[in-house]
Every structure is written in structure tokens, then in C-alpha cells.
Design a protein around this motif. Sequence first.
Motif, short mmCIF file in Angstrom:
data_model
loop_
_atom_site.label_atom_id
_atom_site.label_comp_id
_atom_site.label_asym_id
_atom_site.label_seq_id
_atom_site.Cartn_x
_atom_site.Cartn_y
_atom_site.Cartn_z
N ARG A 1 0.83 -1.21 0.00
CA ARG A 1 0.00 0.00 0.00
C ARG A 1 0.86 1.26 0.00
O ARG A 1 2.04 1.22 0.31
N ARG A 2 0.19 2.37 -0.31
CA ARG A 2 0.85 3.66 -0.18
C ARG A 2 0.40 4.31 1.13
O ARG A 2 -0.65 3.96 1.67
N PRO A 3 1.21 5.26 1.66
CA PRO A 3 0.87 5.86 2.96
C PRO A 3 -0.57 6.39 3.03
O PRO A 3 -1.22 6.25 4.06
N SER A 4 -1.07 6.98 1.93
CA SER A 4 -2.42 7.56 1.96
C SER A 4 -3.51 6.50 2.16
O SER A 4 -4.64 6.82 2.48
N GLN A 5 -3.15 5.23 1.96
CA GLN A 5 -4.13 4.14 2.13
C GLN A 5 -4.07 3.55 3.54
O GLN A 5 -4.68 2.52 3.79
N LEU A 6 -3.32 4.20 4.43
CA LEU A 6 -3.21 3.70 5.80
C LEU A 6 -3.82 4.70 6.79
O LEU A 6 -3.86 5.90 6.52
N SER A 7 -4.26 4.19 7.94
CA SER A 7 -4.74 5.07 9.02
C SER A 7 -3.54 5.75 9.68
O SER A 7 -2.39 5.35 9.46
N GLY A 8 -3.83 6.75 10.50
CA GLY A 8 -2.76 7.47 11.21
C GLY A 8 -1.90 6.54 12.05
O GLY A 8 -0.67 6.65 12.07
N GLY A 9 -2.55 5.62 12.74
CA GLY A 9 -1.82 4.69 13.60
C GLY A 9 -0.94 3.76 12.78
O GLY A 9 0.21 3.47 13.16
N GLN A 10 -1.46 3.32 11.63
CA GLN A 10 -0.67 2.43 10.77
C GLN A 10 0.53 3.19 10.20
O GLN A 10 1.64 2.65 10.13
N GLN A 11 0.30 4.45 9.81
CA GLN A 11 1.42 5.24 9.28
C GLN A 11 2.50 5.43 10.35
O GLN A 11 3.69 5.37 10.05
N GLN A 12 2.04 5.63 11.58
CA GLN A 12 3.01 5.83 12.65
C GLN A 12 3.81 4.55 12.91
O GLN A 12 5.00 4.59 13.20
N ARG A 13 3.15 3.40 12.78
CA ARG A 13 3.86 2.13 12.90
C ARG A 13 4.91 1.96 11.81
O ARG A 13 6.01 1.48 12.06
N VAL A 14 4.57 2.39 10.59
CA VAL A 14 5.53 2.30 9.49
C VAL A 14 6.73 3.22 9.78
O VAL A 14 7.88 2.84 9.56
#
Length: 363
Positions: free
Chosen positions: A133-146
Motif C-alpha cells: 500500500r501507499r501511505p495515503s491508504q493507511l490510518s494514522g496509527g498504521q502510518q506511525q507504525r511504518v
Amino acid sequence: MESQGFVEFAGVQKSYDGRTLVIEGLDLSIPKGEFLTMLGPSGSGKTTSLMMLAGFEAPSRGEIRVAGRPIQNVPPHRRNIGMVFQNYALFPHMTIAENLAYPLKVRRMGRAEMEGRVARALDMVQMGALAQRRPSQLSGGQQQRVALARALVFEPDLVLMDEPLGALDKNLREHMQFEIKHLHERLGVTMVYVTHDQAEALTMSDRIAVFNRGRVEQLATPEELYEKPATVFVAGFIGENNRLSGVLADRQGDGGAVRLESGLVVQARVAAGLGAGASVTVSLRPERVRLVPTGEAGGEGLFGHVCELIYLGDHIRVHLADGPAAGLVAKIPNNADHQHVRPGGRYRVEWGPADAIALPVGH
Ligand SMILES: Nc1ncnc2c1ncn2[C@@H]1O[C@H](COP(=O)(O)OP(=O)(O)O)[C@@H](O)[C@H]1O
Ligand SMILES: [Mg+2]
């Protein structure tokens, strides 16, 4: 923690304008593997300290060493420091896997090893399934995990985090606090974590450095900060406290007698460096206050009337008025004991001998 002083701040000062010091003199020694949190209000110098440790800002005076070497002398690509900030800034045009591979490409790592590392880092934060996925397809929490995985993927010796959970809602923030704490326990990496949130600091840290106006007021374990604050600022910033003004009448060892403004003499633990005659502020945690029902008659003690009861589910918050105990707050656990406390009632305030601590007046 194998050795002392993996990270060392030695006599560090910082001024941005050449006149005012925003860091007044920082000495800090962080052992390898420690989770150290810099905690303090906005503007107290936490980010500045972290930026200097990362090598992005130079100290005006003093030196910062990592593994024995001044950080300014290590070229940026050899610093081996992982970083996570509040606005995690993933590359929007890259997939999650490509975002993670980026710091490894910069380090010219071979393809096979790179793919292995990326997969392991994604598994570590339970994001393996979303690698394409691309960052825009993730929730805030998922982006922070990445962002977390990206800071760890090149297996740094040191990880710096500046308010990394500030943008997340409360539940997710608390969940991520445990994830980061457990990740730290598993990896054994040295962490320097910045937050203004005292509960976050208490939850995560081995030790906490409490910043106030460019200085560390106290450096201690969470329990020690709460039970043995060194200053009124620390006592007020970490948890809640009642403050009573008085004069130290007598000191013996770690304890002493304080004459309060009402004339009442109470026993308290006494902070280091205070002698008889010193003006003090006695700090008393609301959950350590006991309310003993009394009649309307006089008698010895710190008396007050209950002016407000606030029901908070797990505890009852009691505000006192009229008399020497006016302004005091008590937190009474919500069990059978609280039922004697009623609005308008007169009570004597009591506490255990170790629960009041006399601190120097002021900052
Ligand atoms: N780049 C800068 N230039 C000038 N002043 C700065 C800069 N960054 C921070 N400051 C000042 O330094 C002080 C400490 O700021 P900072 O380290 O960001 O504190 P914190 O992270 O604890 O909120 C503040 O007074 C802030 O205004
Ligand atoms: Mg900051």
C-alpha cells in the motif's frame, strides 16, 4: 544495560540568538539499552536537546558523545541513529515496502539482505500484510507504525523519538505506548524519547529527565520522581499535589517538623539541602489524604469542611473549604470507605508519615 554512558551530554549549553540560553547546562549520561524520556512543558528545551543529540544542531558550549565519539565529528550517514517525529513524513509516492527500503538503499545494502530486513521490520510492527500500500491508504496509527519500522530497519544503536504519538487519538496513543515499550524490551536498543505527557513518560521509561526552562530539574525512575520529587515543579508536573506553606522547625535525618501557616506542626519527609528555619512547601498527594469525620468542636489538626464531591467512577474527588485545610483536594477510592464523606461535613485531614514531603519554596 551493559556499560555506562553510551550517550553523554557534558556541560551542554545552547543559544539560538547568541544571547539567551535555551539549554542552560545539560549533563546527562544514558547507559546502553536504556529508555530515557525527556519530559517537560512546551518550550523547556526537549526538542533542542534531541536535535543536538541527532547532530542537526550544534551545542553553543559543551559536547555530546555517542559511544565515546563527539556526534559532530561523525558524518551524518555514519551516525546510525533512527528517528521518529510527530509528523512522520513517509514518502507519499512510495509503497510502504519502498519507504522502508529507502534508508537501506541510501546505505547501499544488497537486494536480498534489504528485502529480508524490510520484511522483518514490517512484521515487527504487524504491517507485513500492507507492504504494497501507499501511505495515503493507511490510518494514522498504521502510518506511525511504518515510521517506527523505518526508524528501526537499519538496526540503529540509538533511536530518537520526538512526540511521536502526539497526533493520535487517546486509545491508539496508549496502545502505541505499549507497543514501543515492548519493542524496546525486545530489541534492547537505546531510546531517547521526548514527550510533554507525564502519563506517557511514566508508562514507558526506565528513567525520566524532567525539563524546566532549559534545565533538568530531576533525573530519576518514574517511581522515584513521583514518590520523591526534588522540587515543587517536579511534584506539580508529575501527578497532582496539595501544597501547604510553612517553615522547617526541625530536621532529623530524612524527616522533620514543619510549622504550617496555621501554626499547626506536622511531620514530613524533607528534601535534601534544607535546614531548620528554611521556608518550605509541603507537597501532599490527593490520594494519600485521609478524611477523618469530626464534630464541630475545635481540637488539634488540619480541619476543613467538604464543599464539593465529584464522582469520577473509580474515585471520588473531594474539595475542602473553610479553615486551615481550605483548598485541599482528596481523592477517595470508590469503595465502602468513601461513604462517610458527605457535603458540608467537617473533617480532619490526616496522612501517613512518608506521604508529605517538604520541598524548597519556589520554581
Ligand atoms: N530554531 C530555533 N530558533 C530560535 N529559537 C528556537 C528554535 N527552536 C527552538 N527555539 C526556542 O528554544 C526554546 C526551546 O524550544 P524547544 O527545544 O523546541 O522546546 P520543547 O521541545 O521542550 O517544546 C523555546 O523558547 C523556543 O522558542
Ligand atoms: Mg518540542
